[in-house]
Design a protein around this motif. Structure first.
Motif, mmCIF file in Angstrom:
data_model
loop_
_atom_site.group_PDB
_atom_site.id
_atom_site.type_symbol
_atom_site.label_atom_id
_atom_site.label_comp_id
_atom_site.label_asym_id
_atom_site.label_seq_id
_atom_site.Cartn_x
_atom_site.Cartn_y
_atom_site.Cartn_z
ATOM 1 N N ALA A 3 0.808 -1.230 -0.315
ATOM 2 C CA ALA A 3 0.073 -0.158 -0.116
ATOM 3 C C ALA A 3 0.868 1.177 0.097
ATOM 4 N N ARG A 4 2.075 1.248 0.673
ATOM 5 C CA ARG A 4 2.808 2.349 0.952
ATOM 6 C C ARG A 4 3.375 2.556 -0.404
ATOM 7 N N ASN A 5 3.782 1.764 -1.435
ATOM 8 C CA ASN A 5 4.583 1.745 -2.567
ATOM 9 C C ASN A 5 3.278 2.392 -3.513
ATOM 10 N N TYR A 6 2.036 1.957 -3.297
ATOM 11 C CA TYR A 6 0.920 2.379 -4.332
ATOM 12 C C TYR A 6 0.798 3.989 -4.074
ATOM 13 N N ARG A 7 0.849 4.458 -2.694
ATOM 14 C CA ARG A 7 0.615 5.782 -2.373
ATOM 15 C C ARG A 7 1.739 6.627 -2.855
ATOM 16 N N LEU A 8 2.966 5.954 -2.525
ATOM 17 C CA LEU A 8 4.155 6.937 -3.307
ATOM 18 C C LEU A 8 4.021 7.166 -4.732
ATOM 19 N N LYS A 9 3.610 5.932 -5.400
ATOM 20 C CA LYS A 9 3.902 6.149 -6.910
ATOM 21 C C LYS A 9 2.670 6.933 -7.125
ATOM 22 N N LEU A 10 1.346 7.145 -6.627
ATOM 23 C CA LEU A 10 0.054 7.772 -7.207
ATOM 24 C C LEU A 10 0.518 9.219 -6.641
ATOM 25 N N ARG A 11 1.183 9.553 -5.474
ATOM 26 C CA ARG A 11 1.182 11.086 -4.964
ATOM 27 C C ARG A 11 2.371 11.555 -5.684
ATOM 28 N N TYR A 12 3.774 10.837 -5.659
ATOM 29 C CA TYR A 12 5.065 11.688 -5.910
ATOM 30 C C TYR A 12 5.632 10.939 -6.966
#
Length: 328
Positions: A40-49
């Motif tokens: 989930a962290r990897n998903y959020r990082l790719k999505l936001r940044y």
């Protein structure tokens, strides 16, 4: 079988509700993110940044695990430029939010640092009015004379009570201070001064600030050194990539330059102290040249201010992004 309100909405379906109930919908989404993105962290990082979890970890390790602005707290937030989308570095919660309160504006951070050190135009006004860059008890009585009123008793409005309780000011004194500032924030000069700002050590009132400047200074610890590092961080001069022996580069964000990997847990305070002293010395020299020795605003009072401080008184983001991606 469950009631319809326990299902998520889905406009693409004729029924208007999702096939899954809300708990199952969340579980399926989590499984899909883990399968497609690893976590989930990897998903959020790719999505936001636009960076992966591995790139964020590399950048954090290159910073020695510390926030590059305050050098006092572990970095836990990815910071990015809202205009370009580029990641600038890893910051702690307070520094990340402090930049937002100042609108990511370099000049406001520099003005706030000057304000805390008694060098701003607001400080000059207080010097001319009170012979001091802050407002201690005796100066507050002088504020009363500006309004032509006698000091009020402990009774009065709720605002009067709060001002007396927190800052030792009456409503008339607070209004007089706002008049001295021209009805604008003592730091940015752009917004209405809604908050009284004071030194938490001496309890002396420094001025009236807008919400953003007051909150931003609080998040950055009311520390001029941290504010100057934050300004350098935003203008791209704080974080740079320097070559290392044997090839490759590493990040540098302190003066004098120190390899982040060589600094232990308690060593950051010493490194930070040296960096802040260096930046203050540069600012002292520039301020003396501008105000005291033939500059366009040369003034005898400034010489006394500088002497008082001497006696103990009152792009880098692009480098970080390229480093994380392995381009440097």
């Amino acid at each position: 079988m469950k009631p319809l309100e326990e299902f998520a909405r889905n406009r693409s379906r004729k029924s208007g509700v999702s096939t899954y109930c809300k708990p199952c919908h969340a579980a399926v989404c989590a499984e899909n993110r883990a399968r497609n993105h690893g976590s989930a962290r990897n998903y959020r990082l790719k999505l936001r940044y636009g960076i992966t979890e591995q790139q964020a970890d590399r950048l954090l390790a290159a910073q020695g695990g510390m926030c590059v602005i305050c050098l006092r707290a572990p970095a836990s937030h990815v910071d990015h430029d809202h205009d370009t989308g580029l990641v600038r570095g890893m910051l702690c919660f307070k520094c990340n939010n402090g930049l937002g309160q100042f609108g990511d504006e370099v000049w406001r951070l520099e003005e706030a640092a000057d304000y805390l050190e008694g060098r701003s135009s607001h400080s000059r006004s207080l010097w001319l009015e009170f012979d001091t860059p802050t407002i201690p008890g005796r100066s507050r009585r002088h504020l009363e004379t500006l309004r032509g009123v006698r000091r009020a008793s402990g009774l009065g409005s709720l605002r009067h009570y709060k001002l007396r309780e927190r800052y030792g000011l009456t409503e008339a004194e607070a209004d007089a201070l706002a008049e001295i500032q021209g009805g604008l924030c003592a730091v940015c000069g752009d917004r209405e001064p809604e908050h009284i700002d004071h030194c938490h050590e001496s309890q002396a009132v420094r001025g009236a600030l807008c919400v953003g400047c007051n909150s931003g200074m609080g998040l950055l610890g009311d520390d001029a050194g941290t504010l100057r590092r934050a300004a350098a961080y935003l203008d791209g001069s704080l974080v740079t990539a320097v070559p290392v022996a044997g090839g490759g580069t590493r990040l540098s964000f302190t003066v004098p330059d120190v390899d982040p990997a060589s600094v232990g847990g308690d060593g950051w305070e010493r490194v930070r102290g040296e960096d802040v002293r260096h930046r203050k010395a540069l600012r002292d020299a520039a301020w003396e040249a501008e105000w005291c020795f033939g500059g366009p605003f040369a003034d005898p009072f400034a010489r006394a201010v500088v002497d008082g401080f001497a006696m103990g008184g009152a792009g880098g983001g692009v480098h970080g992004m390229r480093w994380a991606r392995g381009e440097q």
